[in-house]
Design an enzyme around this catalytic site. Structure first.
Site, PDB file in Angstrom:
ATOM      1  N   ARG A  75      -1.690 -14.541   3.641  1.00  0.00           N
ATOM      2  CA  ARG A  75      -2.432 -13.903   4.739  1.00  0.00           C
ATOM      3  C   ARG A  75      -1.721 -14.145   6.076  1.00  0.00           C
ATOM      4  O   ARG A  75      -1.662 -13.287   6.939  1.00  0.00           O
ATOM      5  CB  ARG A  75      -3.867 -14.454   4.804  1.00  0.00           C
ATOM      6  CG  ARG A  75      -4.717 -14.167   3.584  1.00  0.00           C
ATOM      7  CD  ARG A  75      -5.304 -12.784   3.562  1.00  0.00           C
ATOM      8  NE  ARG A  75      -6.222 -12.519   4.655  1.00  0.00           N
ATOM      9  CZ  ARG A  75      -6.914 -11.387   4.753  1.00  0.00           C
ATOM     10  NH1 ARG A  75      -6.786 -10.435   3.825  1.00  0.00           N
ATOM     11  NH2 ARG A  75      -7.732 -11.177   5.760  1.00  0.00           N
ATOM     12  N   LYS A 127       0.828  -1.201   0.000  1.00  0.00           N
ATOM     13  CA  LYS A 127       0.000   0.000   0.000  1.00  0.00           C
ATOM     14  C   LYS A 127       0.873   1.267   0.000  1.00  0.00           C
ATOM     15  O   LYS A 127       2.097   1.188   0.193  1.00  0.00           O
ATOM     16  CB  LYS A 127      -0.922  -0.039   1.228  1.00  0.00           C
ATOM     17  CG  LYS A 127      -1.931  -1.195   1.185  1.00  0.00           C
ATOM     18  CD  LYS A 127      -2.836  -1.165   2.416  1.00  0.00           C
ATOM     19  CE  LYS A 127      -3.867  -2.274   2.386  1.00  0.00           C
ATOM     20  NZ  LYS A 127      -4.755  -2.230   3.590  1.00  0.00           N
ATOM     21  N   THR A 181      -5.357  -7.999  10.366  1.00  0.00           N
ATOM     22  CA  THR A 181      -5.693  -6.718   9.727  1.00  0.00           C
ATOM     23  C   THR A 181      -5.265  -5.546  10.605  1.00  0.00           C
ATOM     24  O   THR A 181      -4.689  -4.574  10.121  1.00  0.00           O
ATOM     25  CB  THR A 181      -7.221  -6.637   9.481  1.00  0.00           C
ATOM     26  OG1 THR A 181      -7.598  -7.757   8.672  1.00  0.00           O
ATOM     27  CG2 THR A 181      -7.601  -5.349   8.769  1.00  0.00           C
ATOM     28  N   GLU A 234      -9.593  -9.751  -7.956  1.00  0.00           N
ATOM     29  CA  GLU A 234      -8.577  -8.704  -7.776  1.00  0.00           C
ATOM     30  C   GLU A 234      -7.470  -8.816  -8.825  1.00  0.00           C
ATOM     31  O   GLU A 234      -6.991  -7.800  -9.340  1.00  0.00           O
ATOM     32  CB  GLU A 234      -8.012  -8.786  -6.352  1.00  0.00           C
ATOM     33  CG  GLU A 234      -9.065  -8.405  -5.307  1.00  0.00           C
ATOM     34  CD  GLU A 234      -8.676  -8.741  -3.873  1.00  0.00           C
ATOM     35  OE1 GLU A 234      -7.564  -9.280  -3.645  1.00  0.00           O
ATOM     36  OE2 GLU A 234      -9.485  -8.464  -2.964  1.00  0.00           O
ATOM     37  N   HIS A 248      -1.858  -5.472   1.380  1.00  0.00           N
ATOM     38  CA  HIS A 248      -3.141  -6.129   1.109  1.00  0.00           C
ATOM     39  C   HIS A 248      -2.854  -7.500   0.518  1.00  0.00           C
ATOM     40  O   HIS A 248      -1.933  -7.657  -0.286  1.00  0.00           O
ATOM     41  CB  HIS A 248      -3.963  -5.327   0.095  1.00  0.00           C
ATOM     42  CG  HIS A 248      -5.121  -6.105  -0.449  1.00  0.00           C
ATOM     43  ND1 HIS A 248      -6.323  -6.174   0.211  1.00  0.00           N
ATOM     44  CD2 HIS A 248      -5.243  -6.903  -1.535  1.00  0.00           C
ATOM     45  CE1 HIS A 248      -7.143  -6.979  -0.476  1.00  0.00           C
ATOM     46  NE2 HIS A 248      -6.507  -7.416  -1.535  1.00  0.00           N
ATOM     47  N   PHE A 270     -15.499   3.698   7.466  1.00  0.00           N
ATOM     48  CA  PHE A 270     -14.102   3.991   7.132  1.00  0.00           C
ATOM     49  C   PHE A 270     -13.840   3.995   5.629  1.00  0.00           C
ATOM     50  O   PHE A 270     -12.709   4.250   5.195  1.00  0.00           O
ATOM     51  CB  PHE A 270     -13.167   2.992   7.833  1.00  0.00           C
ATOM     52  CG  PHE A 270     -13.413   1.544   7.497  1.00  0.00           C
ATOM     53  CD1 PHE A 270     -12.921   0.970   6.334  1.00  0.00           C
ATOM     54  CD2 PHE A 270     -14.138   0.734   8.367  1.00  0.00           C
ATOM     55  CE1 PHE A 270     -13.131  -0.362   6.028  1.00  0.00           C
ATOM     56  CE2 PHE A 270     -14.369  -0.602   8.071  1.00  0.00           C
ATOM     57  CZ  PHE A 270     -13.868  -1.148   6.895  1.00  0.00           C
ATOM     58  N   ARG A 282       2.700  -7.057   8.983  1.00  0.00           N
ATOM     59  CA  ARG A 282       2.047  -5.979   9.744  1.00  0.00           C
ATOM     60  C   ARG A 282       2.573  -5.907  11.180  1.00  0.00           C
ATOM     61  O   ARG A 282       2.690  -4.821  11.754  1.00  0.00           O
ATOM     62  CB  ARG A 282       0.530  -6.180   9.722  1.00  0.00           C
ATOM     63  CG  ARG A 282      -0.091  -5.833   8.372  1.00  0.00           C
ATOM     64  CD  ARG A 282      -1.494  -6.359   8.273  1.00  0.00           C
ATOM     65  NE  ARG A 282      -2.212  -5.874   7.106  1.00  0.00           N
ATOM     66  CZ  ARG A 282      -3.342  -6.405   6.673  1.00  0.00           C
ATOM     67  NH1 ARG A 282      -3.888  -7.438   7.305  1.00  0.00           N
ATOM     68  NH2 ARG A 282      -3.942  -5.918   5.606  1.00  0.00           N
ATOM     69  N   ASN A 304      -1.814  -0.007   7.114  1.00  0.00           N
ATOM     70  CA  ASN A 304      -1.319  -1.331   7.520  1.00  0.00           C
ATOM     71  C   ASN A 304      -0.489  -2.034   6.447  1.00  0.00           C
ATOM     72  O   ASN A 304      -0.418  -3.252   6.383  1.00  0.00           O
ATOM     73  CB  ASN A 304      -2.460  -2.198   8.065  1.00  0.00           C
ATOM     74  CG  ASN A 304      -3.521  -2.496   7.026  1.00  0.00           C
ATOM     75  OD1 ASN A 304      -3.390  -2.086   5.867  1.00  0.00           O
ATOM     76  ND2 ASN A 304      -4.561  -3.211   7.412  1.00  0.00           N
TER      77      ASN A 304
HETATM   78  O1  DGI Z   1      -8.095  -8.037   4.085  1.00  0.00           O
HETATM   79  P1  DGI Z   1      -7.607  -7.090   5.149  1.00  0.00           P
HETATM   80  O2  DGI Z   1      -6.887  -5.886   4.588  1.00  0.00           O
HETATM   81  O3  DGI Z   1      -6.823  -7.756   6.242  1.00  0.00           O
HETATM   82  O4  DGI Z   1      -8.916  -6.531   5.882  1.00  0.00           O
HETATM   83  P2  DGI Z   1     -10.348  -6.102   5.324  1.00  0.00           P
HETATM   84  O5  DGI Z   1     -10.590  -6.618   3.940  1.00  0.00           O
HETATM   85  O6  DGI Z   1     -11.355  -6.427   6.375  1.00  0.00           O
HETATM   86  O7  DGI Z   1     -10.255  -4.506   5.262  1.00  0.00           O
HETATM   87  C1  DGI Z   1      -9.595  -3.860   4.196  1.00  0.00           C
HETATM   88  C2  DGI Z   1      -8.874  -2.660   4.747  1.00  0.00           C
HETATM   89  O8  DGI Z   1      -9.828  -1.728   5.262  1.00  0.00           O
HETATM   90  C3  DGI Z   1      -7.955  -2.954   5.924  1.00  0.00           C
HETATM   91  O9  DGI Z   1      -6.687  -3.376   5.508  1.00  0.00           O
HETATM   92  C4  DGI Z   1      -7.906  -1.636   6.636  1.00  0.00           C
HETATM   93  C5  DGI Z   1      -9.301  -1.091   6.412  1.00  0.00           C
HETATM   94  N1  DGI Z   1     -10.170  -1.406   7.563  1.00  0.00           N
HETATM   95  C6  DGI Z   1     -10.801  -2.569   7.845  1.00  0.00           C
HETATM   96  N2  DGI Z   1     -11.509  -2.491   8.977  1.00  0.00           N
HETATM   97  C7  DGI Z   1     -11.325  -1.214   9.408  1.00  0.00           C
HETATM   98  C8  DGI Z   1     -10.468  -0.533   8.515  1.00  0.00           C
HETATM   99  N3  DGI Z   1     -10.094   0.753   8.676  1.00  0.00           N
HETATM  100  C9  DGI Z   1     -10.563   1.410   9.758  1.00  0.00           C
HETATM  101  N4  DGI Z   1     -10.208   2.682   9.940  1.00  0.00           N
HETATM  102  N5  DGI Z   1     -11.391   0.809  10.660  1.00  0.00           N
HETATM  103  C10 DGI Z   1     -11.807  -0.493  10.550  1.00  0.00           C
HETATM  104  O10 DGI Z   1     -12.558  -1.015  11.387  1.00  0.00           O
END
Ligand code: DGI
Length: 137
Positions: A85, A9, A91, A126, A115, A57, A102, A112
């Protein structure tokens, strides 16, 4: 053999972590079958994160992911989706164990670093969003 989509990212790119992250995946034994640096458009960001469209968010997520260059890649190997993963860590970096990407390089969920596709369906969708078939080895 399985393929997964991975992206360093904008925070990871800005901080010069691309090489470190690529090295981890190469050392693990994954094959790089696609690799590019790009800026993500607002439209691509909204399609990539479509599942989060209704979340509070979402606007911040789109703004962050379009804030600077990213490196997108397709990695191939046995159980690539789950293994990547695992190497990424949770996450939220506060839950990510040391030794994960991470866990080692991130402190906040807003930035973070990386992805990786969550499911085979996500990986297929994707990969097709970011790469044309002729761009993959
Ligand atoms: O697949 P991941 O990146 O591990 O997680 P995800 O698909 O649930 O969410 C995608 C991205 O969205 C994640 O890397 C960061 C953001 N995100 C997810 N949950 C939250 C969030 N950002 C904020 N601020 N708060 C959240 O609860």
């Amino acid at each position: 053999m399985e393929r997964t989509f991975v992206m360093v990212k904008p925070d990871g790119f800005r901080r010069g972590l691309v090489g470190e992250i690529l090295a981890r995946f190469e050392r693990k034994g994954f094959r790089i079958v696609g690799l590019k640096a790009l800026r993500i458009s607002k439209e691509l960001a909204e399609r990539h994160y479509a599942e989060h469209r209704e979340k509070p968010f979402f606007p911040g997520l789109v703004s962050f992911i379009t804030s600077g260059p990213v490196v997108a890649m397709v990695l191939e190997g046995p159980n690539a989706i789950a293994e990547v993963r695992k190497m990424m860590g949770a996450t939220h970096p506060k839950d990510a164990l040391p030794g994960t990407i991470r866990g080692d390089y991130a402190t906040t969920i807003d930035e973070n670093v990386i992805h990786g596709s969550a499911t085979p369906e996500d990986a297929e969708r994707e990969i097709a969003l970011f790469f044309r078939p002729e761009e993959l080895l």
